[in-house]
Design an enzyme around this catalytic site. Structure first.
Site, PDB file in Angstrom:
ATOM      1  CG  HIS A  32      20.532 -40.988 -25.842  1.00  0.00           C
ATOM      2  ND1 HIS A  32      21.544 -40.545 -26.662  1.00  0.00           N
ATOM      3  CD2 HIS A  32      20.176 -39.921 -25.090  1.00  0.00           C
ATOM      4  CE1 HIS A  32      21.790 -39.266 -26.410  1.00  0.00           C
ATOM      5  NE2 HIS A  32      20.971 -38.859 -25.461  1.00  0.00           N
ATOM      6  CG  ASP A  85      25.364 -39.099 -30.689  1.00  0.00           C
ATOM      7  OD1 ASP A  85      25.300 -39.977 -29.806  1.00  0.00           O
ATOM      8  OD2 ASP A  85      26.340 -38.941 -31.450  1.00  0.00           O
TER       9      ASP A  85
END
Length: 423
Positions: free
Chosen positions: A395, A399
């Site tokens: 992450h 995204d």
């Protein structure tokens, strides 16, 4: 007589030290040229260390699990002639470390039972006092026969030359076990045995990499359901038409192709993240790591330039790399340099999984098993072949929206397989 000292070789790539994973010999053993003496583990691969000479082992330079510097003494062998060290340098200059086997109960083995195991009483026979890490002499056929019978080969007394275990020895072991069946313990008897297994070699490397990945990357997982009926029909058709001449196709080459096509629109996912330098490297080439289970642990050989391979080319390369990895023959180059990893447990794939990233990559795609389920299509209930993709992403780089769109793009390609080959 002289002494030939073998030092830890320079394995290359600037490696200054390696881990001694396993000895294949012990003090007092006679060895021949090219016989494998030990396995050592680098950051990337297991490497065999062969003997350059004939002779007798007189000293071992370390214990399994010990990290040894390149150039340190690995093993000393007594040879005919002068050897490669002066007499004054031995034994004082050569460290001799007794190699102690892990404390293991003699009838405990940390391996799955065979598909059709014999009763426990049938596998009790006259045992041989071998060390736990000693590899008895036997042909590949005898080793397979012992595995099928559920026999620990190191417990069987060999009657062949130099103590080699023969097929007749296996039968004698079983026959002796049958005579002891009446004294065998009940299947419901209490057990108090324990087994301690040192975490060394490949298992240690896997543990370190998994721990490092979970501590450094910001993992998140995304699961998507895919209707693979059409791609499975195409695969069956291609195998029927071309399987005899080009080889059989599994689902993996189609998945590799789907990744290649989908990544064209998501270059941020075909990337490596150097979190120390704070640099993301996006690659044009797609080097797909194929997670492969081997006897020594999980390995990830790499299908290089998957974007330039046909289905059959990918299939052949996947098969070649998997065989090399399972046999412990994959090179360091074949086990490094991936840009995205594909992991699958095949028929054991379960419903969902949360795969751990193969750092420094930022994405791993996990394949779950295919099951037939009733689905509603245009108001009708029909049976379809369904499969989940369970994928994880870093992450810090990817995204959530991009990850979901990427997997949905893979789904669309597999559900309409003709689009895999449209330019």
């Amino acid at each position: 007589m002289g002494t030939h000292v073998i030092k830890m070789p320079d394995i290359g790539e600037g490696i200054a030290e390696v881990e001694l994973s396993q000895w294949h010999v012990k003090v007092g053993d006679l060895v021949v040229e090219d016989q494998v003496l030990a396995d050592v583990m680098t950051d990337k691969a297991m490497v065999d260390i062969p003997s350059p000479v004939h002779g007798k082992v007189i000293a071992l330079g370390g214990q399994p699990g010990e990290v040894m510097a390149v150039g340190s003494v690995l093993i000393s062998i007594e040879v005919e002639g002068a050897g490669n060290v002066k007499e004054s340098a031995h034994p004082a200059a050569v460290k001799e470390t007794p190699v102690e086997a892990p404390k293991v109960e003699p009838v405990v083995e940390n391996k799955p039972a065979p598909a059709a195991p014999r009763p426990a009483a049938a596998c009790q026979g006259p045992m041989v006092a071998r060390e736990a890490d000693e590899r008895p002499l036997a042909s590949p056929a005898v080793r397979k026969h012992a595995l099928d019978l559920g026999i620990q080969l190191r417990l069987v007394r060999g009657s062949g030359p130099a103590g080699r275990v023969l097929h007749d020895d296996l039968e004698a072991y079983l026959a002796q076990g049958q005579s002891n069946a009446s004294s065998a313990s009940s299947a419901y008897a209490q057990r108090i045995d324990e087994e301690q297994i040192p975490v060394i070699g490949m298992r240690r490397k896997i543990a370190q990499r998994m721990q490092d990945a979970t501590q450094r990357a910001a993992h998140f997982s995304y699961v998507e359901e895919i209707d693979v009926t059409a791609v499975e029909e195409l695969r069956a058709h291609l195998n029927e038409k071309h399987g005899a001449t080009r080889g059989k196709l599994t689902l993996l080459p189609f998945l590799v192709r789907a990744l290649v096509v989908a990544l064209r629109d998501f270059p941020q996912i075909n990337a490596r993240y150097d979190d120390e330098a704070q640099v993301i490297t996006r690659l044009g080439a797609v080097h797909v790591g194929i997670a492969t289970q081997a006897d020594i642990g999980l390995m990830v050989p790499v299908v290089r330039h998957a974007e330039a391979r046909s289905l059959w080319d990918s299939a052949a390369e996947i098969a070649r790399l998997a065989t090399a990895a399972r046999n412990g023959k994959a090179s360091r180059d074949e086990l490094s340099g991936s840009s995205i990893t594909l992991t699958s447990l095949g028929a054991l794939g379960g419903i969902v999984s949360t795969p751990v990233l193969n750092l420094p990559e930022v994405a791993i795609v996990g394949v779950n098993k295919i099951v037939e389920r009733p689905m509603v299509i245009k108001g009708q209930i029909v049976v379809r072949k369904m499969m989940n993709l369970s994928s994880s992403f870093d992450h810090r780089v990817v995204d959530g929206m991009d990850a979901a769109l990427f997997i949905q793009a893979v789904r669309g390609l597999l559900e309409q397989p003709a689009t895999l080959f449209m330019e």
